[in-house]
Structures are given as structure tokens and as C-alpha cells.
Design a protein around this motif. Structure first.
Motif, mmCIF file in Angstrom:
data_model
loop_
_atom_site.group_PDB
_atom_site.id
_atom_site.type_symbol
_atom_site.label_atom_id
_atom_site.label_comp_id
_atom_site.label_asym_id
_atom_site.label_seq_id
_atom_site.Cartn_x
_atom_site.Cartn_y
_atom_site.Cartn_z
ATOM 1 N N GLU A 89 49.480 -33.104 -53.498
ATOM 2 C CA GLU A 89 48.180 -32.722 -54.042
ATOM 3 C C GLU A 89 47.486 -33.919 -54.696
ATOM 4 O O GLU A 89 46.279 -34.110 -54.528
ATOM 5 N N ARG A 90 48.250 -34.731 -55.405
ATOM 6 C CA ARG A 90 47.682 -35.921 -56.046
ATOM 7 C C ARG A 90 47.127 -36.884 -55.001
ATOM 8 O O ARG A 90 46.042 -37.447 -55.174
ATOM 9 N N ALA A 91 47.858 -37.062 -53.915
ATOM 10 C CA ALA A 91 47.385 -37.941 -52.841
ATOM 11 C C ALA A 91 46.097 -37.389 -52.232
ATOM 12 O O ALA A 91 45.149 -38.133 -51.972
ATOM 13 N N ALA A 92 46.053 -36.076 -52.025
ATOM 14 C CA ALA A 92 44.860 -35.444 -51.451
ATOM 15 C C ALA A 92 43.667 -35.550 -52.400
ATOM 16 O O ALA A 92 42.540 -35.811 -51.967
ATOM 17 N N LEU A 93 43.906 -35.370 -53.687
ATOM 18 C CA LEU A 93 42.819 -35.454 -54.658
ATOM 19 C C LEU A 93 42.311 -36.894 -54.799
ATOM 20 O O LEU A 93 41.101 -37.118 -54.911
ATOM 21 N N ALA A 114 48.026 -41.764 -49.616
ATOM 22 C CA ALA A 114 47.688 -40.682 -48.685
ATOM 23 C C ALA A 114 48.586 -40.708 -47.450
ATOM 24 O O ALA A 114 49.077 -39.662 -47.010
ATOM 25 N N THR A 115 48.806 -41.886 -46.886
ATOM 26 C CA THR A 115 49.633 -41.959 -45.675
ATOM 27 C C THR A 115 51.115 -41.734 -45.969
ATOM 28 O O THR A 115 51.871 -41.402 -45.059
ATOM 29 N N ALA A 116 51.516 -41.859 -47.221
ATOM 30 C CA ALA A 116 52.893 -41.535 -47.593
ATOM 31 C C ALA A 116 53.119 -40.026 -47.634
ATOM 32 O O ALA A 116 54.234 -39.549 -47.440
ATOM 33 N N GLU A 117 52.059 -39.272 -47.859
ATOM 34 C CA GLU A 117 52.166 -37.812 -47.995
ATOM 35 C C GLU A 117 51.687 -37.038 -46.773
ATOM 36 O O GLU A 117 52.076 -35.890 -46.591
#
Length: 159
Positions: A89-93, A114-117
Motif C-alpha cells: 500500500e505504501r508503494a502504491a500511495l 513500486a517495482t519491488a511490490e
């Protein structure tokens, strides 16, 4: 700002083809398998940044119907400081904020997060959801669409 210039329903009537395209763009991420709760959090955050009252309220109501806790919804605006959000969620936000506030582009750090998640395909569909909500926000903020009312509030008021 005192009142709506136009309403959400006016948009659909005035430009049904545009309405349909923007609406369909917003549905692709969920159809591709991205978590609906995650998509709603992203839409809330972009709408907060863009100052679209209609979209903030609309997506809060959608989030509640999907079972997202009120505490989490209340903290989307300060997600970095709140422990309720997962790494995904943090990566998406963070991705949402970078794509919504583009003057600085997307940093290597946010891209790596983002690419890690997310897989390449997931990130592409997440980007489509962010692009879609940003388009909706442009219409909602420009025309000051009236935020939707809670159904139970409307029912209680009628009693």
C-alpha cells in the motif's frame, strides 16, 4: 466555493462517450486482478491531492463498502506516518503521489519501491487507475460536483 457549477450526472449526459472511456479506464486495474481496497486507497489519495471533494467522498464510501476500516481511511492523507499501511500500500500511495504531482517526475526511489511490490503488468494497471482518477478529479474539481451523501444519512434524515 459555494456551489456546484455542474453535477456528476450532467457530465454523463453532456459527454457520454468521454464518460464511458474514463469510466472504463478506471475499471481495468480491478479486472486485471489488483486488490480493490488498494485501488480505492490510491483513488482517495489522488483525490485529496487534487482537491476533488466529490471523488474523495465517493471513494471513501466505496472503501467502506469494501470493508476498509475507518481508521485507515482517516489516515490516508498522512499514510507515511501511520502504521496501518502495508509495504504494498505504501508503494502504491507513493506511486500515486509521484504520478499526481508530476512536476518532479518519478524518482528512482519511488520507482524502485513500486517495482519491488508490483509486477510490471500490475504497475501498468495501477498506473491506469491513477491516470483515471486524475482525469475524474479534473472534471470533479473544475465543476465542483456535489459530494455524494451517505445512503443511511439520507434515510435517517427522511425519518
Amino acid at each position: 466555493m459555494s456551489h456546484a457549477r455542474k453535477e456528476y450526472t450532467d457530465f454523463e449526459k453532456l459527454a457520454p462517450d468521454v464518460f464511458a472511456v474514463v469510466r472504463s479506464l478506471g475499471h481495468f486495474a480491478a479486472k486485471a486482478g489488483l486488490d480493490k481496497q488498494l485501488i480505492e486507497l490510491v483513488k482517495i489519495r489522488a483525490s485529496q491531492i487534487n482537491g476533488c471533494a466529490f471523488c474523495v467522498q465517493y471513494h471513501i464510501l466505496q472503501s467502506e463498502s469494501l470493508g476498509i476500516p475507518a481508521d485507515k481511511l482517516n489516515l490516508v492523507v498522512v499514510w507515511r506516518e501511520a502504521p496501518q499501511f502495508s509495504a504494498r500500500e505504501r508503494a502504491a500511495l507513493a506511486w500515486t503521489e509521484a504520478l499526481t504531482m508530476l512536476p518532479n517526475g518519478v524518482s528512482d526511489e519511488v520507482y524502485a519501491q513500486a517495482t519491488a511490490e508490483f509486477s510490471e503488468q500490475e504497475l501498468t494497471y495501477l498506473t491506469s487507475a491513477i491516470a483515471s482518477i486524475n482525469v475524474w478529479n479534473r472534471f470533479g474539481a473544475a465543476y465542483r460536483w456535489t459530494p455524494p451523501a451517505r445512503k443511511q444519512a439520507a434515510t435517517a434524515a427522511a425519518s
